[in-house]
Scaffold this motif. Structure first.
Motif, PDB file in Angstrom:
ATOM      1  N   ALA A   1      19.683   1.184  15.651  1.00  0.00           N
ATOM      2  CA  ALA A   1      19.575  -0.264  15.793  1.00  0.00           C
ATOM      3  C   ALA A   1      20.490  -0.525  16.814  1.00  0.00           C
ATOM      4  O   ALA A   1      21.449   0.162  16.926  1.00  0.00           O
ATOM      5  N   VAL A   2      20.348  -1.765  17.334  1.00  0.00           N
ATOM      6  CA  VAL A   2      21.269  -2.697  18.153  1.00  0.00           C
ATOM      7  C   VAL A   2      21.620  -4.073  17.694  1.00  0.00           C
ATOM      8  O   VAL A   2      20.688  -4.413  16.834  1.00  0.00           O
ATOM      9  N   LYS A   3      22.592  -4.815  18.101  1.00  0.00           N
ATOM     10  CA  LYS A   3      22.791  -6.071  17.615  1.00  0.00           C
ATOM     11  C   LYS A   3      21.749  -6.761  18.246  1.00  0.00           C
ATOM     12  O   LYS A   3      21.093  -6.588  19.463  1.00  0.00           O
ATOM     13  N   PHE A   4      21.402  -8.095  17.530  1.00  0.00           N
ATOM     14  CA  PHE A   4      20.290  -8.753  18.076  1.00  0.00           C
ATOM     15  C   PHE A   4      20.293  -9.191  19.695  1.00  0.00           C
ATOM     16  O   PHE A   4      19.414  -9.597  20.348  1.00  0.00           O
ATOM     17  N   GLU A   5      21.604  -9.737  20.068  1.00  0.00           N
ATOM     18  CA  GLU A   5      21.731 -10.168  21.401  1.00  0.00           C
ATOM     19  C   GLU A   5      21.763  -8.873  22.475  1.00  0.00           C
ATOM     20  O   GLU A   5      21.866  -9.057  23.589  1.00  0.00           O
ATOM     21  N   GLU A   6      21.589  -7.813  21.944  1.00  0.00           N
ATOM     22  CA  GLU A   6      21.505  -6.715  22.859  1.00  0.00           C
ATOM     23  C   GLU A   6      20.307  -6.145  22.923  1.00  0.00           C
ATOM     24  O   GLU A   6      19.301  -6.405  21.877  1.00  0.00           O
ATOM     25  N   HIS A   7      19.804  -5.423  24.052  1.00  0.00           N
ATOM     26  CA  HIS A   7      18.576  -4.694  24.130  1.00  0.00           C
ATOM     27  C   HIS A   7      18.441  -3.457  23.558  1.00  0.00           C
ATOM     28  O   HIS A   7      19.289  -2.608  24.037  1.00  0.00           O
ATOM     29  N   CYS A   8      17.182  -2.792  23.124  1.00  0.00           N
ATOM     30  CA  CYS A   8      16.893  -1.434  22.703  1.00  0.00           C
ATOM     31  C   CYS A   8      17.189  -0.580  23.902  1.00  0.00           C
ATOM     32  O   CYS A   8      16.492  -0.881  24.856  1.00  0.00           O
ATOM     33  N   PRO A   9      17.996   0.493  23.853  1.00  0.00           N
ATOM     34  CA  PRO A   9      17.698   1.474  25.038  1.00  0.00           C
ATOM     35  C   PRO A   9      16.353   2.309  25.300  1.00  0.00           C
ATOM     36  O   PRO A   9      15.666   2.239  24.334  1.00  0.00           O
TER      37      PRO A   9
ATOM     38  N   ALA B   1      21.993   2.616  18.037  1.00  0.00           N
ATOM     39  CA  ALA B   1      21.087   3.240  19.195  1.00  0.00           C
ATOM     40  C   ALA B   1      21.928   3.300  20.500  1.00  0.00           C
ATOM     41  O   ALA B   1      20.894   4.174  21.288  1.00  0.00           O
ATOM     42  N   THR B   2      22.836   2.668  20.837  1.00  0.00           N
ATOM     43  CA  THR B   2      23.494   2.752  22.035  1.00  0.00           C
ATOM     44  C   THR B   2      24.238   4.061  22.052  1.00  0.00           C
ATOM     45  O   THR B   2      24.804   4.365  23.011  1.00  0.00           O
ATOM     46  N   GLY B   3      24.660   4.839  20.867  1.00  0.00           N
ATOM     47  CA  GLY B   3      25.321   6.106  20.853  1.00  0.00           C
ATOM     48  C   GLY B   3      27.023   5.684  21.118  1.00  0.00           C
ATOM     49  O   GLY B   3      27.800   6.751  21.151  1.00  0.00           O
TER      50      GLY B   3
ATOM     51  N   ASN C   1      22.666  -8.699  11.425  1.00  0.00           N
ATOM     52  CA  ASN C   1      22.921  -9.242  12.862  1.00  0.00           C
ATOM     53  C   ASN C   1      22.454  -7.803  13.585  1.00  0.00           C
ATOM     54  O   ASN C   1      22.517  -8.062  14.903  1.00  0.00           O
ATOM     55  N   TRP C   2      21.533  -6.876  13.259  1.00  0.00           N
ATOM     56  CA  TRP C   2      21.273  -5.673  13.807  1.00  0.00           C
ATOM     57  C   TRP C   2      19.614  -5.695  13.672  1.00  0.00           C
ATOM     58  O   TRP C   2      19.141  -5.847  12.579  1.00  0.00           O
ATOM     59  N   GLN C   3      18.989  -5.214  14.907  1.00  0.00           N
ATOM     60  CA  GLN C   3      17.630  -5.364  14.867  1.00  0.00           C
ATOM     61  C   GLN C   3      17.268  -3.790  14.974  1.00  0.00           C
ATOM     62  O   GLN C   3      17.925  -3.053  15.618  1.00  0.00           O
ATOM     63  N   VAL C   4      16.236  -3.287  14.443  1.00  0.00           N
ATOM     64  CA  VAL C   4      15.564  -1.967  14.400  1.00  0.00           C
ATOM     65  C   VAL C   4      15.060  -1.509  15.658  1.00  0.00           C
ATOM     66  O   VAL C   4      14.244  -2.520  16.315  1.00  0.00           O
ATOM     67  N   CYS C   5      15.623  -0.433  16.519  1.00  0.00           N
ATOM     68  CA  CYS C   5      14.809   0.084  17.637  1.00  0.00           C
ATOM     69  C   CYS C   5      13.680   1.006  17.403  1.00  0.00           C
ATOM     70  O   CYS C   5      12.732   1.063  17.864  1.00  0.00           O
TER      71      CYS C   5
ATOM     72  N   GLY D   1       0.645  -1.278  -0.109  1.00  0.00           N
ATOM     73  CA  GLY D   1       0.036  -0.076  -0.072  1.00  0.00           C
ATOM     74  C   GLY D   1       0.725   1.265  -0.128  1.00  0.00           C
ATOM     75  O   GLY D   1       0.376   2.276   0.002  1.00  0.00           O
ATOM     76  N   GLY D   2       2.163   1.270   0.004  1.00  0.00           N
ATOM     77  CA  GLY D   2       2.802   2.318  -0.375  1.00  0.00           C
ATOM     78  C   GLY D   2       3.073   3.152   1.210  1.00  0.00           C
ATOM     79  O   GLY D   2       3.453   4.410   1.057  1.00  0.00           O
ATOM     80  N   THR D   3       2.845   2.477   2.208  1.00  0.00           N
ATOM     81  CA  THR D   3       3.112   2.797   3.749  1.00  0.00           C
ATOM     82  C   THR D   3       4.116   2.409   4.115  1.00  0.00           C
ATOM     83  O   THR D   3       4.845   1.311   4.009  1.00  0.00           O
ATOM     84  N   MET D   4       4.953   3.296   5.053  1.00  0.00           N
ATOM     85  CA  MET D   4       5.913   2.758   5.847  1.00  0.00           C
ATOM     86  C   MET D   4       5.830   1.527   7.004  1.00  0.00           C
ATOM     87  O   MET D   4       4.708   1.719   7.790  1.00  0.00           O
ATOM     88  N   PRO D   5       6.443   0.486   6.839  1.00  0.00           N
ATOM     89  CA  PRO D   5       6.164  -0.860   7.686  1.00  0.00           C
ATOM     90  C   PRO D   5       6.577  -0.469   9.172  1.00  0.00           C
ATOM     91  O   PRO D   5       7.658   0.634   9.355  1.00  0.00           O
ATOM     92  N   ASP D   6       6.371  -1.282   9.990  1.00  0.00           N
ATOM     93  CA  ASP D   6       6.656  -1.146  11.358  1.00  0.00           C
ATOM     94  C   ASP D   6       8.035  -2.107  11.310  1.00  0.00           C
ATOM     95  O   ASP D   6       7.981  -3.284  11.310  1.00  0.00           O
ATOM     96  N   PHE D   7       9.458  -1.535  11.536  1.00  0.00           N
ATOM     97  CA  PHE D   7      10.435  -2.423  11.285  1.00  0.00           C
ATOM     98  C   PHE D   7      11.071  -2.795  12.854  1.00  0.00           C
ATOM     99  O   PHE D   7      12.108  -3.385  12.833  1.00  0.00           O
ATOM    100  N   ARG D   8      10.481  -2.234  13.715  1.00  0.00           N
ATOM    101  CA  ARG D   8      10.831  -2.462  15.109  1.00  0.00           C
ATOM    102  C   ARG D   8      11.075  -4.048  15.610  1.00  0.00           C
ATOM    103  O   ARG D   8      10.175  -4.829  15.245  1.00  0.00           O
ATOM    104  N   GLY D   9      12.305  -4.399  15.823  1.00  0.00           N
ATOM    105  CA  GLY D   9      12.480  -6.024  15.902  1.00  0.00           C
ATOM    106  C   GLY D   9      12.993  -6.610  14.644  1.00  0.00           C
ATOM    107  O   GLY D   9      13.336  -7.738  14.975  1.00  0.00           O
ATOM    108  N   LYS D  10      12.818  -6.071  13.644  1.00  0.00           N
ATOM    109  CA  LYS D  10      13.180  -6.641  12.298  1.00  0.00           C
ATOM    110  C   LYS D  10      14.488  -6.252  12.142  1.00  0.00           C
ATOM    111  O   LYS D  10      15.195  -5.147  12.496  1.00  0.00           O
ATOM    112  N   SER D  11      15.466  -7.117  11.401  1.00  0.00           N
ATOM    113  CA  SER D  11      16.812  -6.624  11.119  1.00  0.00           C
ATOM    114  C   SER D  11      16.938  -5.589  10.076  1.00  0.00           C
ATOM    115  O   SER D  11      15.889  -5.227   9.375  1.00  0.00           O
ATOM    116  N   VAL D  12      17.987  -5.004  10.160  1.00  0.00           N
ATOM    117  CA  VAL D  12      18.270  -3.805   9.213  1.00  0.00           C
ATOM    118  C   VAL D  12      18.262  -4.090   7.852  1.00  0.00           C
ATOM    119  O   VAL D  12      17.899  -3.648   6.946  1.00  0.00           O
TER     120      VAL D  12
END
Length: 215
Positions: free
Chosen positions: A207-215, A172-174, A184-188, A143-154
């Motif tokens: 984004a952060v690595k998958f084994e890490e938690h989003c800040p 995302a950790t700065g 190997n990176w997930q979108v926060c 539909g041409g709309t921005m998907p929800d990428f949170r938790g998905k890989s970059v």
């Protein structure tokens, strides 16, 4: 019979005899015998022993739990040669070494009878990973709309967006780490937000690595 007629007949006989070593004399408009066999050039080619009957169908085996390479080999032995695989976690990782992956799901249910040219798609994870409860689908920009990428890989996010889209990926950790292996990176967080109408605007992903938690 006049002398002129005899001379024509004798000439024809002599010409026919002279060409006897090449071709038999026969009137040009003589018809072929009605029962003559077709020439080799017009005969249909006989099927080879290796040719498969059109529309051959077989029962699809159960591949779940097998190593990806073993599953592919087993499928080919059954006559299924149209094969593909995907990352069952939805991270869009490429199965470079099939022996390092195991099958979690298959697109055609085991036991179903289908034509052997049907495409079989295996959902897989690495050997040291646990299969997800359900095959994780990659996001879609339907539909041409921005998907929800949170938790998905970059990588999955990049593949979903139009190839002309300008994408900026931040740690995302700065810590300003380079995002080299995007699978190997997930979108926060993302900008624009999910549901925004896409019209070519730049996209920013934190984004952060998958084994890490989003800040």
């Amino acid at each position: 019979m006049g002398g002129s007629m005899r001379s024509h007949i004798i000439s024809a006989v002599l010409l026919c005899a002279a060409g006897a070593g090449v071709v038999a004399c026969q009137p040009a408009d003589a018809a072929k015998p009605s029962g003559s066999a077709p020439s080799a050039t017009s005969a249909s080619a006989a099927p080879t022993k290796d040719s498969k009957p059109a529309g051959e169908k077989k029962s699809v085996p159960n591949f779940v739990g097998m190593g990806l390479q073993s599953a592919q080999d087993a499928a080919q032995k059954q006559g299924f040669y149209v094969l593909k695989s995907h990352d069952a976690t939805g991270r869009a990782r490429f199965q470079a070494f099939d022996r390092n992956w195991q099958v979690c799901s298959q697109n055609i249910k085991a036991g179903k009878v289908v034509p052997t040219d049907t495409e079989l798609d295996f959902g897989a994870v690495k050997l040291d990973e646990t299969c997800p409860a359900h095959d994780q689908k990659e996001p879609s920009a339907a539909g041409g709309t921005m998907p929800d990428f949170r938790g998905k890989s970059v990588k999955a996010a990049r593949q979903t967006l139009d190839s002309s889209t300008s994408i900026t990926v931040n740690d995302a950790t700065g810590a300003s780490r380079w995002v080299l292996m995007e699978s190997n990176w997930q979108v926060c967080t993302q900008k624009p937000a999910a549901g925004t109408k896409l019209n070519g605007q730049p996209v920013t992903l934190d984004a952060v690595k998958f084994e890490e938690h989003c800040p």
